[in-house]
Write a protein that holds these residues in place. Sequence first.
Motif, PDB file in Angstrom:
ATOM      1  N   GLY A  26     -16.023  -8.100  -3.024  1.00 30.48           N
ATOM      2  CA  GLY A  26     -14.748  -7.762  -3.954  1.00 30.48           C
ATOM      3  C   GLY A  26     -13.716  -8.367  -3.636  1.00 30.48           C
ATOM      4  N   THR A  27     -12.615  -8.267  -4.805  1.00 29.56           N
ATOM      5  CA  THR A  27     -11.451  -8.539  -4.391  1.00 29.56           C
ATOM      6  C   THR A  27     -10.566  -7.433  -3.575  1.00 29.56           C
ATOM      7  OG1 THR A  27     -11.131  -9.497  -6.663  1.00 29.56           O
ATOM      8  CG2 THR A  27      -9.126  -8.659  -5.466  1.00 29.56           C
ATOM      9  N   HIS A  28      -9.783  -7.848  -2.578  1.00 32.57           N
ATOM     10  CA  HIS A  28      -9.202  -7.057  -1.668  1.00 32.57           C
ATOM     11  C   HIS A  28      -8.068  -6.347  -2.406  1.00 32.57           C
ATOM     12  CE1 HIS A  28     -11.087  -8.150   2.221  1.00 32.57           C
ATOM     13  NE2 HIS A  28     -11.574  -9.204   1.376  1.00 32.57           N
ATOM     14  N   VAL A  29      -7.836  -4.856  -2.178  1.00 28.25           N
ATOM     15  CA  VAL A  29      -7.003  -4.154  -2.887  1.00 28.25           C
ATOM     16  C   VAL A  29      -5.963  -3.622  -1.845  1.00 28.25           C
ATOM     17  CG1 VAL A  29      -6.516  -2.652  -4.656  1.00 28.25           C
ATOM     18  CG2 VAL A  29      -8.310  -4.122  -4.839  1.00 28.25           C
ATOM     19  N   PRO A  30      -4.821  -3.802  -1.639  1.00 30.20           N
ATOM     20  CA  PRO A  30      -3.979  -3.094  -0.521  1.00 30.20           C
ATOM     21  C   PRO A  30      -3.984  -1.466  -1.095  1.00 30.20           C
ATOM     22  CG  PRO A  30      -2.762  -4.966  -1.492  1.00 30.20           C
ATOM     23  CD  PRO A  30      -3.932  -4.904  -2.286  1.00 30.20           C
ATOM     24  N   GLU A  31      -3.884  -0.650  -0.140  1.00 30.35           N
ATOM     25  CA  GLU A  31      -4.256   0.672  -0.252  1.00 30.35           C
ATOM     26  C   GLU A  31      -3.137   1.137  -1.257  1.00 30.35           C
ATOM     27  OE1 GLU A  31      -6.525   4.135   0.160  1.00 30.35           O
ATOM     28  OE2 GLU A  31      -6.662   2.264   1.090  1.00 30.35           O
ATOM     29  N   SER A  32      -1.968   0.769  -1.085  1.00 30.54           N
ATOM     30  CA  SER A  32      -0.754   1.247  -2.022  1.00 30.54           C
ATOM     31  C   SER A  32      -0.976   0.879  -3.435  1.00 30.54           C
ATOM     32  CB  SER A  32       0.648   0.851  -1.596  1.00 30.54           C
ATOM     33  OG  SER A  32       0.510  -0.826  -1.636  1.00 30.54           O
ATOM     34  N   GLN A  33      -1.874   0.072  -3.864  1.00 30.82           N
ATOM     35  CA  GLN A  33      -2.121  -0.568  -5.305  1.00 30.82           C
ATOM     36  C   GLN A  33      -3.336  -0.226  -5.816  1.00 30.82           C
ATOM     37  OE1 GLN A  33      -1.441  -5.058  -4.517  1.00 30.82           O
ATOM     38  NE2 GLN A  33       0.689  -4.459  -5.617  1.00 30.82           N
ATOM     39  N   ARG A  34      -4.165   0.686  -5.050  1.00 31.52           N
ATOM     40  CA  ARG A  34      -5.538   1.234  -5.516  1.00 31.52           C
ATOM     41  C   ARG A  34      -5.264   2.374  -6.701  1.00 31.52           C
ATOM     42  NH1 ARG A  34      -9.730   3.730  -2.064  1.00 31.52           N
ATOM     43  NH2 ARG A  34     -10.998   3.146  -3.870  1.00 31.52           N
ATOM     44  N   PRO A  35      -3.999   3.157  -6.616  1.00 36.00           N
ATOM     45  CA  PRO A  35      -4.058   4.024  -7.882  1.00 36.00           C
ATOM     46  C   PRO A  35      -3.863   3.414  -9.331  1.00 36.00           C
ATOM     47  CG  PRO A  35      -2.905   4.632  -5.954  1.00 36.00           C
ATOM     48  CD  PRO A  35      -3.119   3.212  -5.708  1.00 36.00           C
ATOM     49  N   TRP A  36      -4.901   3.800 -10.166  1.00 34.77           N
ATOM     50  CA  TRP A  36      -4.657   3.081 -11.381  1.00 34.77           C
ATOM     51  C   TRP A  36      -3.252   3.341 -12.201  1.00 34.77           C
ATOM     52  CZ3 TRP A  36      -8.574   0.229 -12.306  1.00 34.77           C
ATOM     53  CH2 TRP A  36      -9.794   0.707 -11.925  1.00 34.77           C
ATOM     54  N   SER A  37      -2.489   4.301 -11.708  1.00 34.53           N
ATOM     55  CA  SER A  37      -1.252   4.237 -12.108  1.00 34.53           C
ATOM     56  C   SER A  37      -0.159   3.296 -11.564  1.00 34.53           C
ATOM     57  CB  SER A  37      -0.574   5.650 -11.796  1.00 34.53           C
ATOM     58  OG  SER A  37      -0.521   5.851 -10.432  1.00 34.53           O
ATOM     59  N   THR A  38      -0.506   2.584 -10.690  1.00 30.77           N
ATOM     60  CA  THR A  38       0.289   1.579 -10.177  1.00 30.77           C
ATOM     61  C   THR A  38       0.060   0.212 -10.688  1.00 30.77           C
ATOM     62  OG1 THR A  38       0.164   2.545  -7.936  1.00 30.77           O
ATOM     63  CG2 THR A  38       0.981   0.419  -8.162  1.00 30.77           C
ATOM     64  N   PRO A  39       0.772  -0.226 -11.371  1.00 30.18           N
ATOM     65  CA  PRO A  39       0.772  -1.817 -12.026  1.00 30.18           C
ATOM     66  C   PRO A  39       0.138  -2.592 -11.058  1.00 30.18           C
ATOM     67  CG  PRO A  39       2.881  -0.821 -12.775  1.00 30.18           C
ATOM     68  CD  PRO A  39       2.407   0.219 -11.574  1.00 30.18           C
ATOM     69  N   LEU A  40      -0.832  -3.527 -11.418  1.00 32.72           N
ATOM     70  CA  LEU A  40      -1.267  -4.523 -10.736  1.00 32.72           C
ATOM     71  C   LEU A  40      -1.596  -5.605 -11.460  1.00 32.72           C
ATOM     72  CD1 LEU A  40      -2.138  -5.489  -7.844  1.00 32.72           C
ATOM     73  CD2 LEU A  40      -4.377  -4.371  -8.106  1.00 32.72           C
ATOM     74  N   PRO A  41      -0.527  -6.470 -11.830  1.00 28.06           N
ATOM     75  CA  PRO A  41      -0.735  -7.607 -12.683  1.00 28.06           C
ATOM     76  C   PRO A  41      -1.545  -8.689 -12.103  1.00 28.06           C
ATOM     77  CG  PRO A  41       1.574  -7.141 -12.490  1.00 28.06           C
ATOM     78  CD  PRO A  41       0.836  -6.252 -11.493  1.00 28.06           C
ATOM     79  N   GLY A  42      -2.428  -9.182 -12.703  1.00 25.11           N
ATOM     80  CA  GLY A  42      -3.431 -10.474 -12.015  1.00 25.11           C
ATOM     81  C   GLY A  42      -4.742  -9.747 -11.722  1.00 25.11           C
ATOM     82  N   TYR A  43      -4.828  -8.438 -11.703  1.00 21.62           N
ATOM     83  CA  TYR A  43      -5.901  -7.795 -10.862  1.00 21.62           C
ATOM     84  C   TYR A  43      -7.134  -8.363 -11.480  1.00 21.62           C
ATOM     85  CZ  TYR A  43      -9.192  -4.268  -9.618  1.00 21.62           C
ATOM     86  OH  TYR A  43     -10.516  -3.375  -9.011  1.00 21.62           O
ATOM     87  N   ALA A  44      -8.034  -9.051 -10.545  1.00 18.78           N
ATOM     88  CA  ALA A  44      -9.415  -9.356 -11.094  1.00 18.78           C
ATOM     89  C   ALA A  44     -10.713  -9.330 -10.320  1.00 18.78           C
ATOM     90  CB  ALA A  44      -9.145 -11.104 -11.083  1.00 18.78           C
TER      91      ALA A  44
END
Length: 241
Positions: free
Chosen positions: A7-25
Amino acid sequence: MYSNEFGTHVPESQRPWSTPLPGYAPVDVTPPELRRSGLAASVAEGWAEPYVTPEDVPNWPARQVTALVPFTLNAWGWPLNPTGRTGRTGRKLGKWGENAAADPIVVAGRGRNRRVLLIKRGDIGVWAIPGGMVDPGETAPAALVRELREETGVDLGDLTPTVIARRYVDDYRNTDHAWICTSSALYQLRGVVPATAGDDAVAAAWWPFTNLTALEDAILAAGGQLYAAHTPLLAAALHQR
């Protein structure tokens, strides 16, 4: 850093759904047998539900009420993994959203003679708690007994176990929209009983269980590996008296 082999690597700080993550694929890991063309056969086999996407699922409110771990839906009605983004989308499990499992932990003896019954999984070749998915219409207590009997030949249907955990399992099949949560229960026996691998297990054995380090060292010395996702469940069992 949260990572996933496929899968795509996701930084721990950006795992929460409440944190915007533009371009998440996230990577779609849905296998052929759960895509539209192969789904009917999997449904007929009894392990998959007949919904191509979460939008087809008719009873999300009921599923949310009965979930072991609370979860929410996004604006399109898709269930969101309660631990956050995983880097994977689609499903590798029978159901969208929470997939209920049952994990019986069987411990024999006490002190230095304490042992735990584990099976070697046929899918990924690691040593794990004998267990599996709760079948449609089945209760977790019934699944505990059935899975233990199917995978080890040990029948403890006449015993009442102690439920020690109802929690999310960090399984390799989890995605953003389908994941596993388990009811784990402890059976304590006076001594070891014969066990024979069956169903999805390729081996069954009793291992030293004085502490997690001793267990991991014994398995490693035998050329094996302990299933990391079950470590928290085994740790909980060790704290039971």
